[in-house]
Design a protein around this motif. Structure first.
Motif, PDB file in Angstrom:
ATOM      1  N   ASP A  83      37.653  42.186  56.054  1.00  0.00           N
ATOM      2  CA  ASP A  83      38.780  42.430  56.500  1.00  0.00           C
ATOM      3  C   ASP A  83      40.040  42.609  55.579  1.00  0.00           C
ATOM      4  N   VAL A  84      39.731  41.357  54.527  1.00  0.00           N
ATOM      5  CA  VAL A  84      40.617  41.170  53.299  1.00  0.00           C
ATOM      6  C   VAL A  84      40.562  42.409  52.495  1.00  0.00           C
ATOM      7  N   ALA A  85      39.176  42.646  52.220  1.00  0.00           N
ATOM      8  CA  ALA A  85      38.832  43.755  51.065  1.00  0.00           C
ATOM      9  C   ALA A  85      39.275  45.226  51.870  1.00  0.00           C
ATOM     10  N   LYS A  86      39.054  45.129  53.064  1.00  0.00           N
ATOM     11  CA  LYS A  86      39.386  46.557  53.779  1.00  0.00           C
ATOM     12  C   LYS A  86      40.962  46.608  53.699  1.00  0.00           C
ATOM     13  N   THR A  87      41.762  45.582  53.990  1.00  0.00           N
ATOM     14  CA  THR A  87      43.231  45.839  54.281  1.00  0.00           C
ATOM     15  C   THR A  87      43.772  45.984  52.615  1.00  0.00           C
ATOM     16  N   TYR A  88      43.215  45.171  51.628  1.00  0.00           N
ATOM     17  CA  TYR A  88      43.990  45.426  50.247  1.00  0.00           C
ATOM     18  C   TYR A  88      43.185  46.143  49.268  1.00  0.00           C
ATOM     19  N   SER A  89      42.174  46.780  49.864  1.00  0.00           N
ATOM     20  CA  SER A  89      41.243  47.724  48.901  1.00  0.00           C
ATOM     21  C   SER A  89      40.840  46.930  47.674  1.00  0.00           C
ATOM     22  N   ILE A  90      40.202  45.637  47.873  1.00  0.00           N
ATOM     23  CA  ILE A  90      39.724  44.708  46.560  1.00  0.00           C
ATOM     24  C   ILE A  90      38.409  44.375  46.979  1.00  0.00           C
ATOM     25  N   VAL A  91      37.635  43.957  45.993  1.00  0.00           N
ATOM     26  CA  VAL A  91      36.380  43.469  46.098  1.00  0.00           C
ATOM     27  C   VAL A  91      35.791  42.697  44.953  1.00  0.00           C
ATOM     28  N   CYS A  92      35.222  41.655  45.308  1.00  0.00           N
ATOM     29  CA  CYS A  92      34.638  40.858  44.288  1.00  0.00           C
ATOM     30  C   CYS A  92      33.156  41.229  43.702  1.00  0.00           C
ATOM     31  N   PHE A  93      33.132  41.530  42.591  1.00  0.00           N
ATOM     32  CA  PHE A  93      31.592  42.159  42.006  1.00  0.00           C
ATOM     33  C   PHE A  93      30.875  41.225  41.177  1.00  0.00           C
ATOM     34  N   GLU A  94      31.712  40.036  40.682  1.00  0.00           N
ATOM     35  CA  GLU A  94      30.924  39.183  39.668  1.00  0.00           C
ATOM     36  C   GLU A  94      31.337  37.768  39.997  1.00  0.00           C
ATOM     37  N   LYS A  95      30.625  36.729  40.135  1.00  0.00           N
ATOM     38  CA  LYS A  95      31.105  35.457  40.226  1.00  0.00           C
ATOM     39  C   LYS A  95      30.098  34.329  39.789  1.00  0.00           C
ATOM     40  N   ASN A  96      30.552  33.421  39.158  1.00  0.00           N
ATOM     41  CA  ASN A  96      29.795  32.132  38.737  1.00  0.00           C
ATOM     42  C   ASN A  96      30.535  30.867  39.249  1.00  0.00           C
ATOM     43  N   ASN A  97      30.214  29.847  38.695  1.00  0.00           N
ATOM     44  CA  ASN A  97      30.776  28.491  38.959  1.00  0.00           C
ATOM     45  C   ASN A  97      32.215  28.217  38.451  1.00  0.00           C
ATOM     46  N   ARG A  98      32.510  29.381  37.454  1.00  0.00           N
ATOM     47  CA  ARG A  98      34.028  29.074  36.772  1.00  0.00           C
ATOM     48  C   ARG A  98      35.010  30.155  36.991  1.00  0.00           C
ATOM     49  N   GLU A  99      34.465  31.531  37.113  1.00  0.00           N
ATOM     50  CA  GLU A  99      35.405  32.633  37.400  1.00  0.00           C
ATOM     51  C   GLU A  99      34.778  33.577  38.161  1.00  0.00           C
ATOM     52  N   ALA A 100      35.476  34.326  38.690  1.00  0.00           N
ATOM     53  CA  ALA A 100      35.216  35.624  39.475  1.00  0.00           C
ATOM     54  C   ALA A 100      35.883  36.886  39.044  1.00  0.00           C
ATOM     55  N   ALA A 101      35.144  37.971  39.150  1.00  0.00           N
ATOM     56  CA  ALA A 101      35.801  39.189  38.549  1.00  0.00           C
ATOM     57  C   ALA A 101      36.163  40.064  39.929  1.00  0.00           C
ATOM     58  N   ILE A 102      37.494  40.465  39.942  1.00  0.00           N
ATOM     59  CA  ILE A 102      37.869  41.150  41.211  1.00  0.00           C
ATOM     60  C   ILE A 102      38.065  42.521  40.765  1.00  0.00           C
ATOM     61  N   GLY A 103      37.785  43.630  41.620  1.00  0.00           N
ATOM     62  CA  GLY A 103      38.101  44.879  41.468  1.00  0.00           C
ATOM     63  C   GLY A 103      39.342  45.287  42.311  1.00  0.00           C
ATOM     64  N   LEU A 104      40.369  45.972  41.788  1.00  0.00           N
ATOM     65  CA  LEU A 104      41.576  46.419  42.564  1.00  0.00           C
ATOM     66  C   LEU A 104      41.679  47.818  42.667  1.00  0.00           C
ATOM     67  N   VAL A 105      41.751  48.609  43.698  1.00  0.00           N
ATOM     68  CA  VAL A 105      42.092  50.113  43.524  1.00  0.00           C
ATOM     69  C   VAL A 105      43.514  50.321  42.962  1.00  0.00           C
ATOM     70  N   SER A 106      44.453  49.472  43.235  1.00  0.00           N
ATOM     71  CA  SER A 106      45.723  49.479  42.970  1.00  0.00           C
ATOM     72  C   SER A 106      46.471  48.147  42.893  1.00  0.00           C
ATOM     73  N   PRO A 107      47.118  47.651  41.824  1.00  0.00           N
ATOM     74  CA  PRO A 107      47.598  46.176  41.776  1.00  0.00           C
ATOM     75  C   PRO A 107      48.518  46.172  42.918  1.00  0.00           C
ATOM     76  N   ASN A 108      48.215  45.051  43.536  1.00  0.00           N
ATOM     77  CA  ASN A 108      49.059  44.796  44.848  1.00  0.00           C
ATOM     78  C   ASN A 108      49.401  43.288  44.936  1.00  0.00           C
ATOM     79  N   LEU A 109      50.636  42.820  44.939  1.00  0.00           N
ATOM     80  CA  LEU A 109      51.063  41.624  44.969  1.00  0.00           C
ATOM     81  C   LEU A 109      50.409  40.885  45.966  1.00  0.00           C
ATOM     82  N   LYS A 110      50.511  41.202  47.202  1.00  0.00           N
ATOM     83  CA  LYS A 110      49.841  40.662  48.230  1.00  0.00           C
ATOM     84  C   LYS A 110      48.376  40.395  48.391  1.00  0.00           C
ATOM     85  N   ALA A 111      47.743  41.379  47.588  1.00  0.00           N
ATOM     86  CA  ALA A 111      46.378  41.270  47.637  1.00  0.00           C
ATOM     87  C   ALA A 111      46.027  40.116  46.580  1.00  0.00           C
ATOM     88  N   MET A 112      46.579  39.952  45.406  1.00  0.00           N
ATOM     89  CA  MET A 112      46.534  39.081  44.558  1.00  0.00           C
ATOM     90  C   MET A 112      46.857  37.548  44.943  1.00  0.00           C
TER      91      MET A 112
END
Length: 585
Positions: A83-112
């Motif tokens: 639901d969050v991915a669809k609402t804000y057009s964001i997706v997590c594509f990499e993750k380990n124990n320390r950090e996560a990589a997030i893809g944004l279609v357009s920078p959005n304060l609410k999404a962040m």
């Protein structure tokens, strides 16, 4: 301070992506009409989407990522809910124990803010990347698996029928209620089957009835794989829905039928050639051939041909008369090669006519005609008509009989260039096959320019292929084959390596990973051989002398399909198993 749109426009001008005149035109559009610059640029095809996203990333001070071919594990994907991915057009594509990589279609304060909240709970650092809308759409589809979507549709169908699903006598003839055909659940099942086939790069969909179930299989890279098993009671409703879409007769189940559907899938127009076949138990099997029109514009250089074969092809298709033939078994990519050649030849001052069975892809600027044998419109009769249409280039789908062969030769003799296909196992056999069709040797010698024979092998997944040693018997076979290869071709393909070095080389085999659906292969490429009909061979054809491999090698550089396959194995693009699978006669 200029807006981000204005900054992007300024950057594109500075990078010479757009001209000053185009800059003024776009500037006026975004100023006067408040139109979104990105949409204008993509709609007018000013710049390719991924390249545009790179420039946008510079403006926003973010790193750019191309995620079009990425497969993500469920635990990484589900770090951000659907639901969050669809609402804000964001997706997590990499993750380990320390950090996560997030893809944004357009920078959005609410999404962040939403992502930072999740990260705080998980104790992770977040790194943001800018991605294209196409990348996001591809990844978003991974939230729902085909089994889950079908299960949801089946549950909806069961609820709409009241208490449970009606039991149907397996020995009786299943009758499909007309309301059932267009019901939302059945329509959704068909839609999901089609969409997943297109997303997965399938060339065909097989929907087959069995005693207790209905099986859905996709052909991907030439291999059929079971993708889904449906309850038997839903089979006839699914078939009926497909028949409605393709305008076939619903009440006719005793004879095969052929139809066509055109659908828009992810913004692309996709044609489906539909074939139904009566099978035992008063059911029908459906096969849908997926015809993606984007395949018609595939550059010949991207099909996998080696440099020598490409040179011979390009040299011979630029001739103003004669015949160029592509040969190979069914499923060897002959049609794709022909369309790629037509794409090169399709110029403003050229009249191109094609005679096909059926017309698979629509080519703008080309006169395409489909044969209809039932009413007497065959390849032969069509060719006769074509010669009165003042064509420069004629493409005949297939030379099947003596009449078509003779007419093609006649067309090639009278100032037309003819492209066609033939079923032979190798390029040299093409000459003998045409003679068997009673084409006069002196006419054949004058018109045939070149014969290309090809196969399609699956490409090894570059992310998971693994190196293995070559056993002594295979090494010997490789060295013997390469010794017969012209030295110029070996150097062109293998660089400074020597044939003797094969003894110390490693080859690669399929392993399997998430990016290739654990198959080990992704995509296909051609292995091929091509014979040019040069003067010595012309004389041999006229005199009806034997023309074999040794005779051809004396007249020109020649690489066999097996040698081409072995080169691609040594270069690590395919596996030995694949080459042996497609060249075994």
């Amino acid at each position: 301070m200029p807006s981000k749109q204005q900054e992007l426009l300024n950057l594109l001008l500075a990078q010479n992506v757009i001209s000053p005149d185009k800059y003024k035109e776009l500037n006026k559009k975004i100023s006067d009409n408040k139109q979104e610059l990105v949409k204008i640029l993509l709609n007018e095809k000013v710049i390719e989407e991924e390249k545009l996203t790179q420039y946008r990333a510079q403006i926003y001070g973010l790193e750019y990522k191309n995620l079009l071919n990425l497969k993500i594990s469920e635990d990484i994907l589900n770090f951000i809910s659907e639901d969050v991915a669809k609402t804000y057009s964001i997706v997590c594509f990499e993750k380990n124990n320390r950090e996560a990589a997030i893809g944004l279609v357009s920078p959005n304060l609410k999404a962040m803010e939403a992502v930072n909240f999740l990260a705080k709970e998980s104790g992770l650092q977040i790194k943001y990347f800018l991605i294209s809308r196409s990348s996001f759409n591809k990844l978003f589809k991974q939230y729902q698996k085909i089994e889950e979507e079908i299960s949801s549709a089946l549950e909806s169908r069961a609820q709409s029928e009241g208490e449970g699903i009606l039991e149907i006598d397996e020995d009786s003839e299943d009758l499909v209620d007309s309301a059932d055909i267009d019901s939302a659940p059945v329509a959704k099942i068909v839609s999901v089957i089609i969409r997943h086939a297109v997303d997965g790069g399938a060339s065909d969909i097989h929907i087959e009835p069995f005693e207790k179930e209905s099986r859905v299989r996709y052909r991907v890279d030439g291999i059929l794989r079971t993708s889904l098993v449906l309850p038997k009671h839903i089979h006839n409703a699914v078939v009926a829905r497909i028949k409605v879409l393709s305008k076939l007769k619903l009440d006719e189940t005793r004879v095969p039928q052929d139809g066509r559907i055109r659908l828009i899938v992810d913004g692309k127009k996709i044609d489906f050639r539909v074939s139904t076949l009566p099978v035992s138990g008063s059911h029908e099997k459906v096969v849908m051939r997926i015809l993606d029109s984007s395949a018609t514009s595939v550059k010949i250089e991207l099909l996998g041909f080696n440099k020598h074969v490409l040179r011979v092809i390009k040299r011979n298709i630029l001739k103003t008369n004669g015949i160029f033939l592509v040969t190979g078994p069914t499923g060897s990519g002959k049609t794709t090669t022909l369309y790629s050649l037509l794409h090169i030849l399709n110029q403003e001052g050229v009249n191109i006519s094609t005679l096909e069975d059926p017309v698979e892809y629509q080519l703008e600027g080309v006169n395409q005609s489909q044969i209809r044998p039932k009413i007497g419109y065959t390849f032969g009769s069509g060719l006769r008509s074509f010669l009165r249409q003042d064509p420069d280039i004629i493409m005949v789908g297939e030379i099947r009989d003596q009449e078509t062969a003779e007419l093609s030769v006649h067309a090639g003799l009278t100032g037309h260039f003819v492209l066609s296909t033939l079923h032979t196992n190798d390029a040299i056999s093409t000459i003998l096959r045409l003679m068997d069709m009673n084409v006069e040797p002196f006419l054949l010698a004058s018109t045939l320019k070149a014969a290309l024979s090809q196969r399609l092998t699956r490409k090894l997944c570059k992310h998971c292929k693994e190196a293995v040693d070559i056993n002594d018997k295979i090494k010997e076979d490789f060295i013997n084959e390469m010794k017969n290869l012209p030295e110029r071709i070996w150097k062109e393909e293998m660089g400074e390596a020597k044939i003797e070095d094969i003894a110390n080389m490693k080859i690669y085999q399929a392993k399997g990973c998430s990016r290739c659906d654990n198959i080990g292969y992704k995509g296909r490429l051609a292995i091929a051989e091509v014979v040019e009909i040069l003067e010595p061979i012309r004389l041999m054809i006229e005199k009806e002398e034997h023309i074999g491999l040794e005779e051809v090698r004396k007249t020109q550089d020649f690489i066999t399909i097996k040698q081409d396959g072995y080169l691609k194995v040594l270069k690590g693009t395919t596996s030995l198993d694949e080459v042996l699978r497609v060249i075994t006669v």
